[in-house]
Design a protein around this motif. Sequence first.
Motif, short mmCIF file in Angstrom:
data_model
loop_
_atom_site.label_atom_id
_atom_site.label_comp_id
_atom_site.label_asym_id
_atom_site.label_seq_id
_atom_site.Cartn_x
_atom_site.Cartn_y
_atom_site.Cartn_z
N LYS A 46 0.83 -1.20 0.00
CA LYS A 46 0.00 0.00 0.00
C LYS A 46 0.87 1.26 0.00
O LYS A 46 2.04 1.21 0.34
N HIS A 86 -7.72 16.67 -1.15
CA HIS A 86 -8.42 15.43 -0.80
C HIS A 86 -9.31 15.00 -1.96
O HIS A 86 -9.34 13.82 -2.32
N HIS A 87 -10.02 15.94 -2.53
CA HIS A 87 -10.89 15.66 -3.67
C HIS A 87 -10.08 15.09 -4.84
O HIS A 87 -10.47 14.10 -5.45
N TRP A 133 -7.14 13.48 -4.81
CA TRP A 133 -6.64 12.12 -4.55
C TRP A 133 -7.76 11.09 -4.58
O TRP A 133 -7.58 9.98 -5.08
N GLU A 134 -8.94 11.45 -4.10
CA GLU A 134 -10.06 10.51 -4.10
C GLU A 134 -10.66 10.33 -5.49
O GLU A 134 -10.86 9.20 -5.93
N LYS A 135 -10.96 11.41 -6.16
CA LYS A 135 -11.70 11.33 -7.43
C LYS A 135 -10.82 11.05 -8.63
O LYS A 135 -11.21 10.30 -9.52
N LYS A 152 -8.00 7.86 -7.41
CA LYS A 152 -8.66 6.66 -6.89
C LYS A 152 -8.09 6.18 -5.55
O LYS A 152 -8.11 4.99 -5.25
N TYR A 153 -7.59 7.10 -4.74
CA TYR A 153 -7.17 6.76 -3.38
C TYR A 153 -8.39 6.79 -2.48
O TYR A 153 -9.36 7.51 -2.75
N GLU A 154 -8.37 6.03 -1.42
CA GLU A 154 -9.50 5.91 -0.51
C GLU A 154 -9.19 6.59 0.82
O GLU A 154 -8.16 6.31 1.43
N LYS A 155 -10.08 7.48 1.25
CA LYS A 155 -9.92 8.13 2.56
C LYS A 155 -10.21 7.08 3.63
O LYS A 155 -11.26 6.45 3.61
N ARG A 156 -9.28 6.90 4.55
CA ARG A 156 -9.41 5.81 5.52
C ARG A 156 -9.55 6.26 6.96
O ARG A 156 -9.76 5.43 7.83
#
Length: 50
Positions: free
Chosen positions: A16, A29-30, A32-34, A37-41
């Motif tokens: 990971k 944050h937006h 990296w997520e959108k 394709k990273y997931e906020k954990r």
Amino acid sequence: MAAYLEDFAQTENCKKIVLYSGMSRTAAHHFWEKHMKYEKRGIVFKKEIT
């Protein structure tokens, strides 16, 4: 740069990648997520001891 990091991690058999970002950086944050394709954990809590 992110693509290089992901390629390097894969060649080194990493499981990971963990990215730390300040809470106020909502645009990052937006991204990296959108887009990446990273997931906020979760959320990190910190307390300075003086």
